[in-house]
Design a protein around this motif. Structure first.
Motif, mmCIF file in Angstrom:
data_model
loop_
_atom_site.group_PDB
_atom_site.id
_atom_site.type_symbol
_atom_site.label_atom_id
_atom_site.label_comp_id
_atom_site.label_asym_id
_atom_site.label_seq_id
_atom_site.Cartn_x
_atom_site.Cartn_y
_atom_site.Cartn_z
ATOM 1 N N GLU A 55 0.834 -1.210 0.000
ATOM 2 C CA GLU A 55 0.000 0.000 0.000
ATOM 3 C C GLU A 55 0.870 1.261 0.000
ATOM 4 O O GLU A 55 0.580 2.219 -0.712
ATOM 5 C CB GLU A 55 -0.912 0.031 1.225
ATOM 6 C CG GLU A 55 -2.121 -0.835 1.098
ATOM 7 C CD GLU A 55 -3.009 -0.748 2.321
ATOM 8 O OE1 GLU A 55 -4.232 -0.653 2.124
ATOM 9 O OE2 GLU A 55 -2.508 -0.792 3.453
ATOM 10 N N GLY A 59 1.119 3.911 -2.993
ATOM 11 C CA GLY A 59 0.710 5.285 -2.725
ATOM 12 C C GLY A 59 1.654 6.322 -3.308
ATOM 13 O O GLY A 59 1.280 7.478 -3.485
ATOM 14 N N ARG A 68 -0.353 1.260 -9.784
ATOM 15 C CA ARG A 68 -0.973 1.564 -8.483
ATOM 16 C C ARG A 68 -2.309 0.845 -8.368
ATOM 17 O O ARG A 68 -2.593 0.213 -7.355
ATOM 18 C CB ARG A 68 -1.158 3.082 -8.354
ATOM 19 C CG ARG A 68 -1.903 3.491 -7.094
ATOM 20 C CD ARG A 68 -2.216 4.983 -7.129
ATOM 21 N NE ARG A 68 -3.032 5.370 -6.003
ATOM 22 C CZ ARG A 68 -2.685 6.280 -5.112
ATOM 23 N NH1 ARG A 68 -1.537 6.898 -5.209
ATOM 24 N NH2 ARG A 68 -3.497 6.571 -4.131
#
Length: 119
Positions: A55, A59, A68
């Motif tokens: 994550e 990000g 992403r």
């Protein structure tokens, strides 16, 4: 925290090679029933370490990035797989371990492909 997991006061790098070896074992070997429980727990632990790291590196990508989007979709799928029970029969327990192993492999790939620092 970048490419590391905090343990006590020191940050430890993720051991991607060990995570992949554990996943490979679940996908290519037929572990004994007493080993299967520990293998499944280990895979779950790997996923719990990988999810926040993937994550974080995802990000950093632009919001419209395909990489992403794919990494975050993988994180969502991994979270759903973590909710799976262990199963009641040996074939079901093996199937659960294999599903977790595939998620570990996918998370490792996203982690590496998104340029996370390697130990």
């Amino acid at each position: 925290m970048s490419a590391a997991v905090e343990i006590g006061n020191a940050a430890q790098p993720l051991d991607i090679a060990t995570m992949r070896a554990t996943a490979r074992r679940a996908l290519t070997e037929a572990p004994f029933a007493d080993e299967l429980g520990m293998l499944t727990l280990t895979l779950r632990g790997h996923m719990q370490l990988l999810i926040p790291e993937v994550e974080m590196v995802a990000g950093r990508e632009p919001k419209d990035s395909t990489a992403r989007y794919c990494a975050l979709a993988c994180v969502g799928e991994a979270r759903r797989k973590l909710r799976l029970g262990n199963g009641r029969t040996p074939p079901t327990r093996i199937a659960v371990a294999q599903k977790l192993a595939r998620c570990v492999n996918a998370l490792c790939s996203h982690y590496e492909n998104l340029g996370a620092e390697q130990p």
